[in-house]
Design a protein around this motif. Sequence first.
Motif, PDB file in Angstrom:
ATOM      1  N   THR B  15       0.788  -1.263  -0.067  1.00 11.97           N
ATOM      2  CA  THR B  15       0.166  -0.107  -0.137  1.00 11.97           C
ATOM      3  C   THR B  15       0.938   1.374  -0.106  1.00 11.97           C
ATOM      4  N   GLY B  16       0.497   2.232  -0.866  1.00  8.13           N
ATOM      5  CA  GLY B  16       1.412   3.593  -0.933  1.00  8.13           C
ATOM      6  C   GLY B  16       2.314   3.428  -1.902  1.00  8.13           C
ATOM      7  N   GLU B  17       2.773   2.444  -2.421  1.00 10.57           N
ATOM      8  CA  GLU B  17       3.993   2.257  -3.575  1.00 10.57           C
ATOM      9  C   GLU B  17       3.241   2.696  -4.893  1.00 10.57           C
ATOM     10  N   LYS B  18       4.261   3.292  -5.571  1.00  6.36           N
ATOM     11  CA  LYS B  18       3.867   3.738  -6.961  1.00  6.36           C
ATOM     12  C   LYS B  18       4.356   2.378  -7.802  1.00  6.36           C
ATOM     13  N   VAL B  19       3.402   1.948  -8.509  1.00  8.43           N
ATOM     14  CA  VAL B  19       3.267   0.714  -9.308  1.00  8.43           C
ATOM     15  C   VAL B  19       3.345   1.174 -11.055  1.00  8.43           C
ATOM     16  N   PHE B  20       4.047   0.430 -11.723  1.00  7.36           N
ATOM     17  CA  PHE B  20       4.265   0.692 -13.316  1.00  7.36           C
ATOM     18  C   PHE B  20       3.833  -0.556 -13.867  1.00  7.36           C
ATOM     19  N   ILE B  60     -13.484   3.826 -15.416  1.00  4.26           N
ATOM     20  CA  ILE B  60     -12.746   3.822 -13.939  1.00  4.26           C
ATOM     21  C   ILE B  60     -11.390   4.410 -13.796  1.00  4.26           C
ATOM     22  N   PRO B  61     -11.078   5.756 -14.206  1.00  5.12           N
ATOM     23  CA  PRO B  61      -9.732   6.115 -14.263  1.00  5.12           C
ATOM     24  C   PRO B  61      -9.396   6.500 -13.052  1.00  5.12           C
ATOM     25  N   GLU B  62     -10.138   6.602 -11.924  1.00  2.00           N
ATOM     26  CA  GLU B  62      -9.576   7.113 -10.632  1.00  2.00           C
ATOM     27  C   GLU B  62      -8.451   6.363  -9.943  1.00  2.00           C
ATOM     28  N   GLY B  63      -7.488   6.766  -9.396  1.00  4.64           N
ATOM     29  CA  GLY B  63      -6.337   6.246  -8.830  1.00  4.64           C
ATOM     30  C   GLY B  63      -5.327   5.762  -9.987  1.00  4.64           C
ATOM     31  N   GLU B  69       4.179   7.200 -24.815  1.00  7.22           N
ATOM     32  CA  GLU B  69       5.336   8.117 -25.180  1.00  7.22           C
ATOM     33  C   GLU B  69       6.110   7.556 -26.587  1.00  7.22           C
ATOM     34  N   LYS B  70       5.801   6.110 -26.733  1.00  5.26           N
ATOM     35  CA  LYS B  70       6.184   5.492 -28.123  1.00  5.26           C
ATOM     36  C   LYS B  70       4.765   4.663 -28.361  1.00  5.26           C
ATOM     37  N   LYS B  71       4.785   4.625 -29.839  1.00  5.27           N
ATOM     38  CA  LYS B  71       3.346   4.094 -30.261  1.00  5.27           C
ATOM     39  C   LYS B  71       3.179   2.655 -29.573  1.00  5.27           C
ATOM     40  N   GLU B  72       4.375   1.519 -29.602  1.00  2.53           N
ATOM     41  CA  GLU B  72       4.207   0.296 -29.295  1.00  2.53           C
ATOM     42  C   GLU B  72       4.072   0.022 -27.827  1.00  2.53           C
ATOM     43  N   ARG B  73       4.196   1.257 -26.975  1.00  2.00           N
ATOM     44  CA  ARG B  73       4.187   1.011 -25.450  1.00  2.00           C
ATOM     45  C   ARG B  73       3.114   1.756 -24.859  1.00  2.00           C
ATOM     46  N   PHE B  74       2.459   1.120 -23.977  1.00  2.00           N
ATOM     47  CA  PHE B  74       1.385   2.043 -23.101  1.00  2.00           C
ATOM     48  C   PHE B  74       1.636   1.566 -21.533  1.00  2.00           C
ATOM     49  N   SER B  75       1.658   2.495 -20.617  1.00  2.00           N
ATOM     50  CA  SER B  75       1.969   2.295 -19.365  1.00  2.00           C
ATOM     51  C   SER B  75       0.681   2.550 -18.541  1.00  2.00           C
ATOM     52  N   LEU B  76       0.747   1.608 -17.604  1.00  2.00           N
ATOM     53  CA  LEU B  76      -0.497   2.170 -16.639  1.00  2.00           C
ATOM     54  C   LEU B  76       0.335   2.143 -15.042  1.00  2.00           C
ATOM     55  N   ILE B  77      -0.025   3.368 -14.579  1.00  2.00           N
ATOM     56  CA  ILE B  77       0.785   3.757 -13.339  1.00  2.00           C
ATOM     57  C   ILE B  77      -0.330   3.953 -12.157  1.00  2.00           C
ATOM     58  N   LEU B  78       0.046   3.263 -11.250  1.00  2.00           N
ATOM     59  CA  LEU B  78      -0.938   3.415  -9.991  1.00  2.00           C
ATOM     60  C   LEU B  78       0.043   4.248  -9.403  1.00  2.00           C
ATOM     61  N   THR B  83      -5.448  -1.409  -1.508  1.00  2.00           N
ATOM     62  CA  THR B  83      -5.702  -2.671  -1.438  1.00  2.00           C
ATOM     63  C   THR B  83      -6.910  -3.009  -2.625  1.00  2.00           C
ATOM     64  N   ASN B  84      -7.811  -1.826  -2.795  1.00  2.00           N
ATOM     65  CA  ASN B  84      -8.811  -2.053  -3.683  1.00  2.00           C
ATOM     66  C   ASN B  84      -8.288  -2.095  -5.082  1.00  2.00           C
ATOM     67  N   GLN B  85      -7.060  -1.947  -5.353  1.00  3.21           N
ATOM     68  CA  GLN B  85      -6.397  -1.932  -6.653  1.00  3.21           C
ATOM     69  C   GLN B  85      -5.954  -3.374  -7.094  1.00  3.21           C
ATOM     70  N   THR B  86      -6.018  -4.211  -6.117  1.00  3.26           N
ATOM     71  CA  THR B  86      -5.790  -5.666  -6.264  1.00  3.26           C
ATOM     72  C   THR B  86      -6.629  -6.254  -7.491  1.00  3.26           C
ATOM     73  N   SER B  87      -6.112  -6.756  -8.443  1.00  2.00           N
ATOM     74  CA  SER B  87      -6.974  -7.037  -9.495  1.00  2.00           C
ATOM     75  C   SER B  87      -6.095  -7.828 -10.740  1.00  2.00           C
ATOM     76  N   MET B  88      -6.556  -8.313 -11.994  1.00  2.00           N
ATOM     77  CA  MET B  88      -5.952  -8.625 -12.934  1.00  2.00           C
ATOM     78  C   MET B  88      -6.079  -7.795 -13.958  1.00  2.00           C
ATOM     79  N   TYR B  89      -4.993  -6.968 -14.470  1.00  2.00           N
ATOM     80  CA  TYR B  89      -4.808  -5.984 -15.386  1.00  2.00           C
ATOM     81  C   TYR B  89      -4.542  -6.685 -16.679  1.00  2.00           C
ATOM     82  N   LEU B  90      -5.470  -5.889 -17.839  1.00  2.00           N
ATOM     83  CA  LEU B  90      -5.326  -6.729 -19.076  1.00  2.00           C
ATOM     84  C   LEU B  90      -5.068  -5.314 -20.017  1.00  2.00           C
ATOM     85  N   CYS B  91      -4.013  -5.638 -20.631  1.00  2.00           N
ATOM     86  CA  CYS B  91      -3.728  -4.594 -21.888  1.00  2.00           C
ATOM     87  C   CYS B  91      -4.152  -5.211 -23.387  1.00  2.00           C
TER      88      CYS B  91
END
Lengths: 113, 115
Positions: B15-20, B60-63, B69-78, B83-91
Amino acid sequence: GESVGLHLPTLSVQEGDNSIINCAYSNSASDYFIWYKQESGKGPQFIIDIRSNMDKRQGQRVTVLLNKTVKHLSLQIAATQPGDSAVYFCAENKRNQGGKLIFGQGTELSVKP
Amino acid sequence: DVKVTQSSRYLVKRTGEKVFLECVQDMDHENMFWYRQDPGLGLRLIYFSYDVKMKEKGDIPEGYSVSREKKERFSLILESASTNQTSMYLCASSSPRDREGDEQYFGPGTRLTVT
């Protein structure tokens, strides 16, 4: 509001039988629908799609039926095999919004040997 | 074949960490998407991007924030994981140049646990 939903959360069929997975949608303006298959531990994979100007489309062992009158979509799998066990999602494609998809919650298909 | 890869299959953060979460596609697709998948809720769109430097909020963009920055790469940042961001993330990615134009190709997913 608009939504895409599935009638049943789980479906169990015998190997070799046909499977029918259903989906209801609420936005009558939707014009494109996709079925995805998601196996355990994997991302969703495209199965088949259909446009609103069609009632039926067939692929290999799969058929999608679209009933616009009652806003209902179904996926039929012929001669279901153990490898068909997965979660199946229907999705509404909002073509005029850059290809955004709205997914239903999914139906888990289990195939009994 | 289209290939969409995600940097991690499993991730555990506090909790509280920045996640990429990183996503890369190799088919020169213009559109890229981030979803989260939770039992009973299906797939929900967090953010998407039509082109480099462009981003649009999903349902649901909140949080969350994103970077393209590049066409081939898309980063999601928390920014500050909860704890409510525990989930499966799909790109996913797609291109208006492809046959029907709207089929999305998905990566294998990242299962994130926030403790």
